[in-house]
Design a protein around this motif. Structure first.
Motif, PDB file in Angstrom:
ATOM      1  N   LYS A  12       0.844  -1.192   0.000  1.00 53.10           N
ATOM      2  CA  LYS A  12       0.000   0.000   0.000  1.00 53.10           C
ATOM      3  C   LYS A  12       0.873   1.234   0.000  1.00 53.10           C
ATOM      4  CE  LYS A  12      -4.124   1.943   2.091  1.00 53.10           C
ATOM      5  NZ  LYS A  12      -3.706   3.287   1.676  1.00 53.10           N
ATOM      6  N   LEU A  13       0.469   2.219  -0.798  1.00 56.07           N
ATOM      7  CA  LEU A  13       1.188   3.478  -0.899  1.00 56.07           C
ATOM      8  C   LEU A  13       0.306   4.600  -0.344  1.00 56.07           C
ATOM      9  CD1 LEU A  13       2.468   3.062  -4.577  1.00 56.07           C
ATOM     10  CD2 LEU A  13       3.768   2.660  -2.480  1.00 56.07           C
ATOM     11  N   PRO A  14       0.905   5.724   0.039  1.00 54.15           N
ATOM     12  CA  PRO A  14       0.086   6.860   0.507  1.00 54.15           C
ATOM     13  C   PRO A  14      -0.866   7.328  -0.597  1.00 54.15           C
ATOM     14  CG  PRO A  14       2.428   7.224   0.963  1.00 54.15           C
ATOM     15  CD  PRO A  14       2.347   6.016   0.079  1.00 54.15           C
ATOM     16  N   ASN A  15      -2.047   7.762  -0.214  1.00 55.27           N
ATOM     17  CA  ASN A  15      -3.014   8.264  -1.202  1.00 55.27           C
ATOM     18  C   ASN A  15      -2.468   9.461  -1.984  1.00 55.27           C
ATOM     19  OD1 ASN A  15      -4.719   6.291  -0.327  1.00 55.27           O
ATOM     20  ND2 ASN A  15      -6.336   7.658   0.368  1.00 55.27           N
ATOM     21  N   THR A  19      -2.013  11.915  -6.445  1.00 53.19           N
ATOM     22  CA  THR A  19      -1.991  13.319  -6.830  1.00 53.19           C
ATOM     23  C   THR A  19      -0.597  13.773  -7.262  1.00 53.19           C
ATOM     24  OG1 THR A  19      -1.732  13.903  -4.490  1.00 53.19           O
ATOM     25  CG2 THR A  19      -3.952  13.949  -5.388  1.00 53.19           C
ATOM     26  N   ALA A  20       0.440  13.046  -6.864  1.00 56.04           N
ATOM     27  CA  ALA A  20       1.809  13.395  -7.260  1.00 56.04           C
ATOM     28  C   ALA A  20       2.101  13.007  -8.707  1.00 56.04           C
ATOM     29  CB  ALA A  20       2.810  12.720  -6.329  1.00 56.04           C
ATOM     30  N   ARG A  21       1.277  12.126  -9.294  1.00 58.83           N
ATOM     31  CA  ARG A  21       1.471  11.705 -10.686  1.00 58.83           C
ATOM     32  C   ARG A  21       0.654  12.597 -11.612  1.00 58.83           C
ATOM     33  NH1 ARG A  21       5.396   8.317  -9.109  1.00 58.83           N
ATOM     34  NH2 ARG A  21       4.670   6.487  -7.953  1.00 58.83           N
ATOM     35  N   MET A  32      -1.743   0.657  -8.858  1.00 55.20           N
ATOM     36  CA  MET A  32      -3.196   0.624  -8.948  1.00 55.20           C
ATOM     37  C   MET A  32      -3.800   1.616  -7.965  1.00 55.20           C
ATOM     38  SD  MET A  32      -5.866  -2.522  -8.256  1.00 55.20           S
ATOM     39  CE  MET A  32      -5.997  -2.310  -6.476  1.00 55.20           C
ATOM     40  N   THR A  33      -4.712   2.448  -8.474  1.00 53.41           N
ATOM     41  CA  THR A  33      -5.428   3.390  -7.622  1.00 53.41           C
ATOM     42  C   THR A  33      -6.918   3.128  -7.767  1.00 53.41           C
ATOM     43  OG1 THR A  33      -3.716   5.076  -7.972  1.00 53.41           O
ATOM     44  CG2 THR A  33      -5.838   5.827  -7.116  1.00 53.41           C
ATOM     45  N   ALA A  69     -11.769  13.168 -13.789  1.00 55.22           N
ATOM     46  CA  ALA A  69     -12.640  12.779 -12.671  1.00 55.22           C
ATOM     47  C   ALA A  69     -12.223  13.455 -11.369  1.00 55.22           C
ATOM     48  CB  ALA A  69     -12.612  11.261 -12.517  1.00 55.22           C
ATOM     49  N   PRO A  70     -12.272  14.788 -11.311  1.00 52.04           N
ATOM     50  CA  PRO A  70     -11.846  15.477 -10.083  1.00 52.04           C
ATOM     51  C   PRO A  70     -12.814  15.289  -8.915  1.00 52.04           C
ATOM     52  CG  PRO A  70     -12.780  17.055 -11.620  1.00 52.04           C
ATOM     53  CD  PRO A  70     -12.700  15.742 -12.353  1.00 52.04           C
ATOM     54  N   ASP A  71     -14.039  14.821  -9.187  1.00 51.79           N
ATOM     55  CA  ASP A  71     -15.051  14.663  -8.144  1.00 51.79           C
ATOM     56  C   ASP A  71     -15.032  13.276  -7.501  1.00 51.79           C
ATOM     57  OD1 ASP A  71     -15.788  13.836 -10.721  1.00 51.79           O
ATOM     58  OD2 ASP A  71     -17.924  13.925 -10.273  1.00 51.79           O
ATOM     59  N   PHE A  72     -14.097  12.415  -7.899  1.00 46.90           N
ATOM     60  CA  PHE A  72     -13.936  11.107  -7.261  1.00 46.90           C
ATOM     61  C   PHE A  72     -12.818  11.213  -6.230  1.00 46.90           C
ATOM     62  CE2 PHE A  72     -16.311  10.024 -10.931  1.00 46.90           C
ATOM     63  CZ  PHE A  72     -16.860   8.758 -10.738  1.00 46.90           C
ATOM     64  N   ARG A  73     -13.011  10.564  -5.075  1.00 49.90           N
ATOM     65  CA  ARG A  73     -11.963  10.608  -4.058  1.00 49.90           C
ATOM     66  C   ARG A  73     -11.131   9.337  -4.091  1.00 49.90           C
ATOM     67  NH1 ARG A  73     -12.881   7.311   0.129  1.00 49.90           N
ATOM     68  NH2 ARG A  73     -14.997   6.725   0.674  1.00 49.90           N
ATOM     69  N   VAL A  74      -9.878   9.455  -3.718  1.00 45.79           N
ATOM     70  CA  VAL A  74      -8.970   8.308  -3.707  1.00 45.79           C
ATOM     71  C   VAL A  74      -9.299   7.420  -2.510  1.00 45.79           C
ATOM     72  CG1 VAL A  74      -6.567   7.571  -3.556  1.00 45.79           C
ATOM     73  CG2 VAL A  74      -7.157   9.627  -4.845  1.00 45.79           C
ATOM     74  N   GLU A  75      -9.579   6.163  -2.788  1.00 42.68           N
ATOM     75  CA  GLU A  75      -9.813   5.179  -1.725  1.00 42.68           C
ATOM     76  C   GLU A  75      -8.479   4.598  -1.265  1.00 42.68           C
ATOM     77  OE1 GLU A  75     -11.871   2.557   0.914  1.00 42.68           O
ATOM     78  OE2 GLU A  75     -12.432   4.442  -0.041  1.00 42.68           O
TER      79      GLU A  75
END
Length: 198
Positions: A2-5, A9-11, A148-149, A19-25
């Motif tokens: 697992k990597l930090p969420n 955003t760093a990529r 994978m995100t 899809a700016p309205d979806f949040r990272v799970e």
């Protein structure tokens, strides 16, 4: 792993603008790495799902339980899916970008949105959530590796409760089983492609 969420955003993923309205799970490193031109092979393997959950009894049990709950509560009815309750992300793609659609996942309810030379996005929608899976190919230390995100847009209170309820099962059982499948298939395909291997 697992990597930090914040890794997402760093990529410079195209998905961030689409899809700016979806949040990272969550964000995960995939057990697959190689040259820049091997990404299509990783996409092909994940889409084919060869040996999915092979020997993974607990993951299969969770999958069956989820299907039964979905049937009982009507979460997966067509009227709650893509094109009805949720508009496909494909509708947001820039018309002049020329995105290829990419393959759908065999045996899974995920539909491909687009595929480039470094990112593949699939989506799924039900009464509970509209979810995206981004598989990316990231340069690191002279090679490329898979990442994978999972991004989500829960459908109200029900969706938030659903995501909270499945989170431990996804992280502790389902995802590790999926990663073992990716690793088996990747290692086998690389061995098959290695010169001199019969």
């Amino acid at each position: 792993m697992k990597l930090p969420n914040s890794t997402y955003t760093a990529r410079a993923w195209a998905l961030a603008d689409i899809a700016p309205d979806f949040r990272v799970e969550d964000v995960w490193m995939l057990p697959a790495g190689g040259s820049p031109d091997e990404f299509p092979e990783l996409v092909r393997q994940i889409a084919a799902g060869e040996g999915a959950f092979e020997g993974e009894r607990f993951a299969v049990l969770i999958y069956v339980a989820r299907q039964k709950l979905g049937a009982w509560f009507g979460w997966d009815r067509p009227e709650h899916g893509l094109g009805t309750r949720a508009i496909s992300l494909r509708e947001r793609l820039p018309q002049d970008a020329g995105y290829e659609r990419g393959p759908d996942q065999r045996g899974a309810p995920w539909t491909s949105v687009y595929c480039t030379d470094r990112e593949w996005v699939t989506e799924y929608a039900s009464r509970t959530v509209h979810a995206l899976m981004l598989v990316g190919w990231v340069p690191e230390g002279g090679v490329h590796r898979g990442e994978m995100t999972v991004l989500v847009r829960p459908n109200g209170v029900l969706g938030r409760l659903y995501m909270a309820g499945i989170r431990p099962f996804r992280r502790l059982v389902v995802n590790p089983a999926f990663f073992r499948m990716v690793e088996r298939n990747w290692d086998k395909s690389r061995a098959d492609r290695r010169p001199g291997v019969q």
